[in-house]
Design a protein around this motif. Structure first.
Motif, PDB file in Angstrom:
ATOM      1  N   ASN A 135     -10.572  -9.525   1.597  1.00 17.66           N
ATOM      2  CA  ASN A 135     -11.192  -9.059   0.349  1.00 17.66           C
ATOM      3  C   ASN A 135     -10.759  -7.630   0.019  1.00 17.66           C
ATOM      4  O   ASN A 135     -11.557  -6.821  -0.453  1.00 17.66           O
ATOM      5  N   SER A 136      -9.496  -7.334   0.275  1.00 16.06           N
ATOM      6  CA  SER A 136      -9.024  -5.952   0.169  1.00 16.06           C
ATOM      7  C   SER A 136      -8.950  -5.428  -1.262  1.00 16.06           C
ATOM      8  O   SER A 136      -8.786  -4.232  -1.472  1.00 16.06           O
ATOM      9  N   GLN A 137      -9.079  -6.306  -2.249  1.00 19.05           N
ATOM     10  CA  GLN A 137      -9.022  -5.887  -3.651  1.00 19.05           C
ATOM     11  C   GLN A 137     -10.387  -5.878  -4.322  1.00 19.05           C
ATOM     12  O   GLN A 137     -10.493  -5.663  -5.529  1.00 19.05           O
ATOM     13  N   GLU A 138     -11.450  -6.103  -3.525  1.00 20.78           N
ATOM     14  CA  GLU A 138     -12.794  -6.095  -4.097  1.00 20.78           C
ATOM     15  C   GLU A 138     -13.242  -4.657  -4.347  1.00 20.78           C
ATOM     16  O   GLU A 138     -13.179  -3.806  -3.466  1.00 20.78           O
ATOM     17  N   GLN A 139     -13.715  -4.385  -5.558  1.00 17.81           N
ATOM     18  CA  GLN A 139     -14.172  -3.043  -5.897  1.00 17.81           C
ATOM     19  C   GLN A 139     -15.556  -2.789  -5.303  1.00 17.81           C
ATOM     20  O   GLN A 139     -16.505  -3.529  -5.552  1.00 17.81           O
ATOM     21  N   LEU A 140     -15.635  -1.719  -4.503  1.00 16.89           N
ATOM     22  CA  LEU A 140     -16.872  -1.370  -3.820  1.00 16.89           C
ATOM     23  C   LEU A 140     -17.062   0.145  -3.860  1.00 16.89           C
ATOM     24  O   LEU A 140     -16.120   0.896  -4.087  1.00 16.89           O
ATOM     25  N   ALA A 141     -18.287   0.571  -3.622  1.00 14.17           N
ATOM     26  CA  ALA A 141     -18.566   2.008  -3.523  1.00 14.17           C
ATOM     27  C   ALA A 141     -17.963   2.527  -2.216  1.00 14.17           C
ATOM     28  O   ALA A 141     -18.163   1.926  -1.166  1.00 14.17           O
ATOM     29  N   GLU A 148     -22.693   5.358 -10.806  1.00 12.50           N
ATOM     30  CA  GLU A 148     -22.260   4.162 -11.518  1.00 12.50           C
ATOM     31  C   GLU A 148     -20.773   4.258 -11.871  1.00 12.50           C
ATOM     32  O   GLU A 148     -20.308   5.265 -12.418  1.00 12.50           O
ATOM     33  N   GLY A 149     -20.030   3.218 -11.535  1.00 10.90           N
ATOM     34  CA  GLY A 149     -18.609   3.196 -11.851  1.00 10.90           C
ATOM     35  C   GLY A 149     -17.724   3.913 -10.855  1.00 10.90           C
ATOM     36  O   GLY A 149     -16.511   3.972 -11.026  1.00 10.90           O
ATOM     37  N   HIS A 150     -18.308   4.460  -9.782  1.00  2.45           N
ATOM     38  CA  HIS A 150     -17.517   5.128  -8.744  1.00  2.45           C
ATOM     39  C   HIS A 150     -17.122   4.073  -7.714  1.00  2.45           C
ATOM     40  O   HIS A 150     -17.876   3.756  -6.802  1.00  2.45           O
ATOM     41  N   VAL A 151     -15.920   3.511  -7.895  1.00  4.11           N
ATOM     42  CA  VAL A 151     -15.507   2.366  -7.069  1.00  4.11           C
ATOM     43  C   VAL A 151     -14.038   2.479  -6.655  1.00  4.11           C
ATOM     44  O   VAL A 151     -13.228   3.125  -7.314  1.00  4.11           O
ATOM     45  N   THR A 152     -13.730   1.802  -5.573  1.00  7.31           N
ATOM     46  CA  THR A 152     -12.346   1.648  -5.133  1.00  7.31           C
ATOM     47  C   THR A 152     -12.272   0.391  -4.276  1.00  7.31           C
ATOM     48  O   THR A 152     -13.239  -0.367  -4.199  1.00  7.31           O
ATOM     49  N   THR A 153     -11.134   0.179  -3.630  1.00 10.82           N
ATOM     50  CA  THR A 153     -10.949  -0.997  -2.785  1.00 10.82           C
ATOM     51  C   THR A 153     -10.413  -0.568  -1.424  1.00 10.82           C
ATOM     52  O   THR A 153      -9.894   0.543  -1.259  1.00 10.82           O
ATOM     53  N   ALA A 154     -10.510  -1.464  -0.460  1.00  7.33           N
ATOM     54  CA  ALA A 154      -9.986  -1.167   0.874  1.00  7.33           C
ATOM     55  C   ALA A 154      -8.482  -0.908   0.815  1.00  7.33           C
ATOM     56  O   ALA A 154      -7.961  -0.018   1.488  1.00  7.33           O
ATOM     57  N   LYS A 155      -7.779  -1.681  -0.004  1.00  3.53           N
ATOM     58  CA  LYS A 155      -6.335  -1.496  -0.129  1.00  3.53           C
ATOM     59  C   LYS A 155      -6.008  -0.144  -0.750  1.00  3.53           C
ATOM     60  O   LYS A 155      -5.100   0.566  -0.283  1.00  3.53           O
ATOM     61  N   ASP A 156      -6.738   0.238  -1.795  1.00  6.70           N
ATOM     62  CA  ASP A 156      -6.493   1.522  -2.445  1.00  6.70           C
ATOM     63  C   ASP A 156      -6.799   2.684  -1.499  1.00  6.70           C
ATOM     64  O   ASP A 156      -6.105   3.707  -1.506  1.00  6.70           O
ATOM     65  N   ILE A 157      -7.829   2.530  -0.674  1.00  4.43           N
ATOM     66  CA  ILE A 157      -8.137   3.560   0.320  1.00  4.43           C
ATOM     67  C   ILE A 157      -6.982   3.679   1.312  1.00  4.43           C
ATOM     68  O   ILE A 157      -6.595   4.786   1.711  1.00  4.43           O
ATOM     69  N   GLY A 158      -6.422   2.532   1.699  1.00  3.42           N
ATOM     70  CA  GLY A 158      -5.264   2.542   2.589  1.00  3.42           C
ATOM     71  C   GLY A 158      -4.090   3.284   1.971  1.00  3.42           C
ATOM     72  O   GLY A 158      -3.393   4.061   2.636  1.00  3.42           O
ATOM     73  N   ILE A 159      -3.884   3.077   0.673  1.00  2.15           N
ATOM     74  CA  ILE A 159      -2.774   3.728  -0.039  1.00  2.15           C
ATOM     75  C   ILE A 159      -2.954   5.245  -0.054  1.00  2.15           C
ATOM     76  O   ILE A 159      -2.023   5.996   0.237  1.00  2.15           O
ATOM     77  N   LEU A 209      -0.927   3.556  12.502  1.00  2.01           N
ATOM     78  CA  LEU A 209      -1.665   2.553  11.737  1.00  2.01           C
ATOM     79  C   LEU A 209      -2.792   3.184  10.934  1.00  2.01           C
ATOM     80  O   LEU A 209      -3.305   4.248  11.274  1.00  2.01           O
ATOM     81  N   ILE A 210      -3.156   2.493   9.859  1.00  2.00           N
ATOM     82  CA  ILE A 210      -4.309   2.870   9.037  1.00  2.00           C
ATOM     83  C   ILE A 210      -5.168   1.626   8.855  1.00  2.00           C
ATOM     84  O   ILE A 210      -4.686   0.603   8.347  1.00  2.00           O
ATOM     85  N   SER A 211      -6.406   1.688   9.292  1.00  2.34           N
ATOM     86  CA  SER A 211      -7.331   0.569   9.082  1.00  2.34           C
ATOM     87  C   SER A 211      -8.462   1.034   8.186  1.00  2.34           C
ATOM     88  O   SER A 211      -8.893   2.190   8.268  1.00  2.34           O
ATOM     89  N   VAL A 212      -8.927   0.141   7.325  1.00  2.10           N
ATOM     90  CA  VAL A 212     -10.015   0.468   6.404  1.00  2.10           C
ATOM     91  C   VAL A 212     -11.059  -0.633   6.469  1.00  2.10           C
ATOM     92  O   VAL A 212     -10.714  -1.825   6.386  1.00  2.10           O
ATOM     93  N   VAL A 213     -12.313  -0.245   6.630  1.00  2.00           N
ATOM     94  CA  VAL A 213     -13.420  -1.214   6.545  1.00  2.00           C
ATOM     95  C   VAL A 213     -14.433  -0.671   5.543  1.00  2.00           C
ATOM     96  O   VAL A 213     -14.698   0.535   5.503  1.00  2.00           O
ATOM     97  N   MET A 214     -14.986  -1.558   4.740  1.00  2.00           N
ATOM     98  CA  MET A 214     -15.971  -1.171   3.729  1.00  2.00           C
ATOM     99  C   MET A 214     -17.178  -2.092   3.784  1.00  2.00           C
ATOM    100  O   MET A 214     -17.066  -3.265   4.151  1.00  2.00           O
ATOM    101  N   ALA A 215     -18.316  -1.537   3.415  1.00  2.00           N
ATOM    102  CA  ALA A 215     -19.569  -2.284   3.323  1.00  2.00           C
ATOM    103  C   ALA A 215     -19.942  -2.943   4.645  1.00  2.00           C
ATOM    104  O   ALA A 215     -20.347  -4.107   4.690  1.00  2.00           O
TER     105      ALA A 215
END
Length: 414
Positions: free
Chosen positions: A77-83, A192-203, A278-284
């Motif tokens: 779910n790396s493209q899901e927009q989350l806080a 509100e509206g402050h969002v990104t994705t795991a992939k974008d954080i990796g970038i 390596l770069i790993s990202v976990v959200m939520a």
């Protein structure tokens, strides 16, 4: 009250009891950073099973990439927009280092805390209105203690206002291809509206650690102190790294945690082993323990499938190209950069082949450093990269006068 809290933090840190202190701090609308959790090493059998099946993180969204080449190793779910919570600060740090790189900002610059910056709440170092700290200290506060007040103070110093700084954050994100990211503030407080994705954080994490590797000096600090100097006097304030992987995972090199009511628990973790980064990202994640466990599992998986190749020899045979109309009839070549490659496909980098491809001929003049060919790297019949072969010396154009002198020398040389 702020000074009392700061004093208490320093005393408790001195005795190594940060865990108790964090539990005592008020949460406000921001979740407190986690207490230290012991990370259990995976057994050899578990690690081997993971390499076959892949990791199964509990995090709602996860992403793993190899930092050097940017190869994606795992996604959930790396493209899901989350806080993103305080992981936002990676972009804030990136803009700070951009300002340092351009000369707009210097480490010794004095940064003044505004009334607004001091009012941030949440994770902070309790800067007071009018208090000054160096840019170097502010970076430390952001990287280690996830200080919201330091973030805003830096944003105002660099761009004039947080609003203008956030516009730059969004512009920088757009330039990096972070298509599903919108920042509303520079510190990651829920908005509100402050969002990104795991992939974008990796970038953005990759951009920070590869372009500005000096961030590691800050992101690996476990504990430190800063000095508050105000009209009330001077006092020491203790900092403790919010990223527990720094102590619990021997390959960890950073980078940034985050936790809010909306975001849950997040972590962008960087690590290095045997030359592989390596770069790993976990959200939520549901809790702090899970984000650590998931990050370790992702990183272990990445290290298990990645192998590093570094060519420290370069050219092993003479490389020459014929020069037409030059004072010399040949020019020799050299490589001036080192080739490195991380394989993620289970191939053995020890089987790497190097092939030299040269231009058939060149017309004079030839400049020193001009490309005369390439050194090509092939692994199991697949090209994985190439670097230029450059002229070792310059070769001037042969004029009539030079040709005559050359002929005379050859004629009368015994």
């Amino acid at each position: 009250m702020k000074r009392i809290l700061g004093w208490l933090i320093s005393i408790v840190l001195l005795f190594g009891k940060t865990q108790t202190l964090y539990a005592a701090l008020p949460e406000n609308t921001f979740l407190c950073e986690e207490t230290q959790e012991k990370t259990q090493e995976r057994t050899g059998e578990e690690a081997e099973e993971q390499l076959v099946t892949g990791p199964e993180p509990e995090a709602r969204s996860a992403f793993l990439m190899e930092a050097d080449g940017g190869q994606i190793l795992f996604e959930k779910n790396s493209q899901e927009q989350l806080a993103p919570a305080s992981v936002t600060k990676i972009m804030t740090l990136l803009l700070i280092f951009d300002a340092l790189d351009s000369g707009k900002l210097h480490m010794e610059d004095s940064i003044t805390t505004s009334e607004y910056a001091a009012s941030m709440g949440g994770s902070q170092v309790f800067l007071e209105p009018g208090e000054t700290q160096t840019a170097d200290t502010m970076i430390k506060c952001i990287s280690v203690a996830s200080a919201n007040d330091a973030c805003v103070a830096m944003a105002e110093h660099i761009s004039g206002s947080e609003e203008a700084f956030v516009a730059q954050m969004n512009e920088r994100a757009k330039g990096l291809g972070m298509e599903r990211t919108t920042f509303q503030n520079c510190n990651g407080l829920d908005a509100e509206g402050h969002v990104t994705t795991a992939k974008d954080i990796g970038i953005m994490s990759r951009e920070l650690v590869t372009k500005y590797p000096e961030i590691e000096k800050y992101s690996t600090i476990w504990m430190d102190t800063i000095t508050h100097t105000t009209k009330k006097g001077s006092s020491e304030f203790g900092l403790a790294n919010t990223n527990k992987l720094i102590r619990q995972y021997k390959y960890a090199t950073g980078l940034k945690t985050g936790s809010t009511n909306d975001a849950g628990f997040c972590l962008s973790a960087t690590a290095r082993k045997d030359g592989v980064e390596l770069i790993s990202v976990v959200m939520a994640c549901p809790d702090a323990k899970t984000r650590v466990k998931d990050s370790v599992a992702l990183l272990n998986y990445g290290f298990g499938i990645c192998t590093r190749y570094e060519d420290k020899e370069g050219l092993t045979k003479k490389a020459e190209v014929k020069v037409i109309g030059g004072v010399q009839d040949k020019v020799s070549g050299e490589v001036t950069e080192q080739f490195a490659y991380t394989d993620t496909n289970g191939r053995n980098p020890a089987e790497m082949e190097k092939k030299v491809t040269l231009k058939k001929k060149m017309k004079a003049p030839v400049k020193k450093g001009e490309t005369i060919g390439e050194l090509v790297y092939v692994l199991n019949e697949t090209e994985v990269g190439r670097i230029p072969i450059k002229a070792r010396t310059a070769v001037g154009k042969l004029t009539y006068k030079k040709a005559l002198l050359q002929t005379l020398r050859q004629t009368f040389t015994v």
